[in-house]
Design a protein around this motif. Structure first.
Motif, PDB file in Angstrom:
ATOM      1  N   GLU A 190     -53.157  24.066  46.779  1.00 10.31           N
ATOM      2  CA  GLU A 190     -53.232  24.929  47.484  1.00 10.31           C
ATOM      3  C   GLU A 190     -54.648  24.717  48.194  1.00 10.31           C
ATOM      4  O   GLU A 190     -54.613  25.774  49.393  1.00 10.31           O
ATOM      5  CB  GLU A 190     -53.622  25.941  45.805  1.00 10.31           C
ATOM      6  N   LEU A 191     -55.235  23.689  47.928  1.00  6.92           N
ATOM      7  CA  LEU A 191     -56.213  23.542  49.134  1.00  6.92           C
ATOM      8  C   LEU A 191     -56.275  22.948  50.304  1.00  6.92           C
ATOM      9  O   LEU A 191     -55.704  21.727  49.842  1.00  6.92           O
ATOM     10  CB  LEU A 191     -57.512  22.287  48.229  1.00  6.92           C
ATOM     11  N   LYS A 192     -56.241  22.930  51.696  1.00  4.22           N
ATOM     12  CA  LYS A 192     -56.457  22.532  52.985  1.00  4.22           C
ATOM     13  C   LYS A 192     -57.257  21.683  53.487  1.00  4.22           C
ATOM     14  O   LYS A 192     -58.309  22.216  52.897  1.00  4.22           O
ATOM     15  CB  LYS A 192     -56.187  24.644  53.653  1.00  4.22           C
ATOM     16  N   MET A 193     -56.582  20.396  53.536  1.00  3.41           N
ATOM     17  CA  MET A 193     -57.712  19.914  53.686  1.00  3.41           C
ATOM     18  C   MET A 193     -58.579  20.034  54.916  1.00  3.41           C
ATOM     19  O   MET A 193     -60.029  19.607  54.717  1.00  3.41           O
ATOM     20  CB  MET A 193     -57.022  17.855  54.257  1.00  3.41           C
ATOM     21  N   GLU A 194     -58.598  20.852  55.540  1.00  7.32           N
ATOM     22  CA  GLU A 194     -59.018  21.019  56.738  1.00  7.32           C
ATOM     23  C   GLU A 194     -60.485  22.086  56.167  1.00  7.32           C
ATOM     24  O   GLU A 194     -61.946  21.683  56.645  1.00  7.32           O
ATOM     25  CB  GLU A 194     -58.314  22.570  57.198  1.00  7.32           C
ATOM     26  N   THR A 195     -60.734  22.625  55.078  1.00  6.58           N
ATOM     27  CA  THR A 195     -61.421  22.994  54.263  1.00  6.58           C
ATOM     28  C   THR A 195     -62.444  22.317  54.332  1.00  6.58           C
ATOM     29  O   THR A 195     -63.712  21.955  54.346  1.00  6.58           O
ATOM     30  CB  THR A 195     -61.408  23.833  53.389  1.00  6.58           C
ATOM     31  N   VAL A 196     -61.980  20.684  53.385  1.00  8.46           N
ATOM     32  CA  VAL A 196     -62.792  19.626  52.933  1.00  8.46           C
ATOM     33  C   VAL A 196     -63.282  19.188  54.152  1.00  8.46           C
ATOM     34  O   VAL A 196     -64.506  18.832  54.045  1.00  8.46           O
ATOM     35  CB  VAL A 196     -61.389  18.910  51.812  1.00  8.46           C
ATOM     36  N   ASN A 197     -62.685  18.231  54.791  1.00  8.32           N
ATOM     37  CA  ASN A 197     -63.078  18.037  56.200  1.00  8.32           C
ATOM     38  C   ASN A 197     -63.890  18.958  56.504  1.00  8.32           C
ATOM     39  O   ASN A 197     -65.230  18.381  57.017  1.00  8.32           O
ATOM     40  CB  ASN A 197     -61.895  18.068  57.665  1.00  8.32           C
ATOM     41  N   ASN A 198     -63.977  20.277  57.185  1.00  8.19           N
ATOM     42  CA  ASN A 198     -64.838  21.396  57.495  1.00  8.19           C
ATOM     43  C   ASN A 198     -66.382  21.297  56.568  1.00  8.19           C
ATOM     44  O   ASN A 198     -67.564  21.050  57.076  1.00  8.19           O
ATOM     45  CB  ASN A 198     -65.184  22.643  57.524  1.00  8.19           C
ATOM     46  N   ILE A 199     -66.150  20.818  55.321  1.00  9.38           N
ATOM     47  CA  ILE A 199     -67.601  20.827  54.584  1.00  9.38           C
ATOM     48  C   ILE A 199     -67.801  19.109  54.336  1.00  9.38           C
ATOM     49  O   ILE A 199     -69.269  19.807  54.782  1.00  9.38           O
ATOM     50  CB  ILE A 199     -66.937  20.908  53.450  1.00  9.38           C
ATOM     51  N   LEU A 200     -67.522  18.510  55.150  1.00  9.99           N
ATOM     52  CA  LEU A 200     -68.382  17.053  54.715  1.00  9.99           C
ATOM     53  C   LEU A 200     -68.769  17.263  56.303  1.00  9.99           C
ATOM     54  O   LEU A 200     -69.531  16.394  56.252  1.00  9.99           O
ATOM     55  CB  LEU A 200     -66.580  15.799  54.688  1.00  9.99           C
ATOM     56  N   LEU A 201     -68.397  17.491  57.361  1.00  8.48           N
ATOM     57  CA  LEU A 201     -68.901  17.102  58.718  1.00  8.48           C
ATOM     58  C   LEU A 201     -70.102  18.423  59.110  1.00  8.48           C
ATOM     59  O   LEU A 201     -70.266  18.578  60.116  1.00  8.48           O
ATOM     60  CB  LEU A 201     -67.977  17.621  60.235  1.00  8.48           C
ATOM     61  N   ASN A 268     -60.681  13.320  56.802  1.00  7.63           N
ATOM     62  CA  ASN A 268     -61.728  12.352  57.178  1.00  7.63           C
ATOM     63  C   ASN A 268     -62.130  11.481  56.840  1.00  7.63           C
ATOM     64  O   ASN A 268     -63.159  11.280  56.287  1.00  7.63           O
ATOM     65  CB  ASN A 268     -62.569  13.508  57.944  1.00  7.63           C
ATOM     66  N   ALA A 269     -61.177   9.735  56.990  1.00 13.06           N
ATOM     67  CA  ALA A 269     -61.669   8.877  56.097  1.00 13.06           C
ATOM     68  C   ALA A 269     -62.481   8.521  56.310  1.00 13.06           C
ATOM     69  O   ALA A 269     -63.941   8.292  55.565  1.00 13.06           O
ATOM     70  CB  ALA A 269     -59.981   7.474  55.956  1.00 13.06           C
ATOM     71  N   VAL A 270     -63.322   8.174  57.770  1.00 15.53           N
ATOM     72  CA  VAL A 270     -64.610   7.729  58.029  1.00 15.53           C
ATOM     73  C   VAL A 270     -65.208   8.244  57.646  1.00 15.53           C
ATOM     74  O   VAL A 270     -66.605   8.347  57.091  1.00 15.53           O
ATOM     75  CB  VAL A 270     -64.492   7.769  59.339  1.00 15.53           C
ATOM     76  N   ARG A 271     -65.843   9.671  58.027  1.00 16.96           N
ATOM     77  CA  ARG A 271     -66.598  10.426  57.169  1.00 16.96           C
ATOM     78  C   ARG A 271     -66.585  10.841  55.992  1.00 16.96           C
ATOM     79  O   ARG A 271     -68.101  10.712  55.700  1.00 16.96           O
ATOM     80  CB  ARG A 271     -65.763  11.944  57.607  1.00 16.96           C
ATOM     81  N   ILE A 272     -65.532  10.320  55.140  1.00 20.48           N
ATOM     82  CA  ILE A 272     -65.957  10.918  53.627  1.00 20.48           C
ATOM     83  C   ILE A 272     -66.657   9.672  53.142  1.00 20.48           C
ATOM     84  O   ILE A 272     -67.291   9.467  51.974  1.00 20.48           O
ATOM     85  CB  ILE A 272     -64.861  10.816  52.638  1.00 20.48           C
ATOM     86  N   ARG A 273     -66.096   8.455  53.638  1.00 23.03           N
ATOM     87  CA  ARG A 273     -66.672   7.023  53.257  1.00 23.03           C
ATOM     88  C   ARG A 273     -67.898   7.037  53.621  1.00 23.03           C
ATOM     89  O   ARG A 273     -68.584   6.988  52.331  1.00 23.03           O
ATOM     90  CB  ARG A 273     -65.724   5.490  54.063  1.00 23.03           C
TER      91      ARG A 273
END
Length: 287
Positions: A190-201, A268-273
């Motif tokens: 269910e969880l869109k990774m776009e949502t996760v990327n937006n929060i990490l950024l 976004n692997a670089v951002r999450i690292r």
């Protein structure tokens, strides 16, 4: 809700077990209270979704009105100089009530806290029950509804509701940690990774503090500095809670598993690292 949260506490097992027993007793009977209770929680989450945008508009309108009033007062001050009138205005500013808070009916923070505490201490039975109330006339998947709320909230987040996102991530983390395979699979689906990327950024939301009363320029600057510091702290906590959910989603996953594959392909692997490193530097106690 608040009474139940207080009774359960941080995973008080006797209360957890008794509540699950009550929910499961005669669950298929017409007079069972389980389906109506979970139905009400689902309905409240739907209400909370709709309130995300309404609350944002409410606070934006307050900000616009306050800015317009400030500009009008500055214009009047430039045109007229009446000490008595100015003193009266200052008194009114100091005695006026604080801005109204948005009156919410979803009570999402209380619901998230209840879900989290019912599942605390690795209560696998309650974790699964939150997704499927086996035997009930109608199933209310609170795991899915929580993810749906998160995605709407992310599009409408501002300085007034950052804490809501933290509560949601904390609840989702508790739902999967252990691990709970069925909830891991549901959130992965269910969880869109776009949502996760937006929060990490995400960056701290700019906060504009309008003058109140006869505050000096120094006081105004101090208020703005404190507001910005709080915004930065809130954003760090939000990103931290997001990363902890991702960590819990990976718990027990084997190489090539669906969850790991989705994270590898869409995050976004670089951002999450970078974020993981930052979090463990800022919050060494979780290492």
């Amino acid at each position: 809700l608040q009474l139940t949260v207080a009774m359960v506490g941080p995973g008080f097992k006797p209360v957890q077990d008794r509540m699950l027993q009550l929910f499961q007793e005669d669950i298929s009977e017409p007079d069972s209270k389980t389906e109506p209770f979970f139905g009400e929680l689902e309905s409240r989450l739907l209400t909370a979704k709709n309130e995300c945008k309404l609350a944002k508009l409410h606070y934006q309108q307050q900000q616009d009105n306050a800015q317009a009033m400030l500009e009008l007062e500055q214009l009047e001050a430039a045109m007229f100089s009446n000490a008595g009138q100015e003193n009266a205005k200052e008194i009114l500013k100091l005695t006026e009530p604080p801005p109204e808070k948005f009156l919410e009916r979803g009570h999402v923070q209380d619901i998230m806290k209840l879900i989290q505490q019912l599942c605390e201490d690795n209560n696998q039975a309650f974790k699964r029950f939150m997704q499927e109330q086996t035997g009930a006339p109608k199933i209310h998947d609170l795991v899915q509804k929580t993810v749906e709320y998160l995605e709407v909230w992310e599009k409408n987040k501002d300085q007034h509701n950052i804490g809501y996102g933290v509560c949601v991530f904390d609840a989702l983390t508790e739902l999967v940690i252990g691990p709970c395979r069925v909830n891991q699979a549901k959130i992965e689906e269910e969880l869109k990774m776009e949502t996760v990327n937006n929060i990490l950024l995400a960056t701290p939301i700019p906060v504009k503090v309008l003058p109140r009363g006869s505050s000096s320029s120094k006081q105004q600057m101090e208020a703005e500095t404190e507001a910005q510091r709080q915004a930065e702290q809130d954003t760090r906590e939000l990103r931290q809670s997001c990363v902890l959910l991702l960590h819990s989603l990976l718990e027990g996953q084997k190489k090539g598993g669906r969850v790991l594959k989705k994270l590898e392909e869409e995050l976004n692997a670089v951002r999450i690292r970078e974020e993981v490193v930052t979090i463990y530097q800022v919050y060494p106690s979780i290492c």
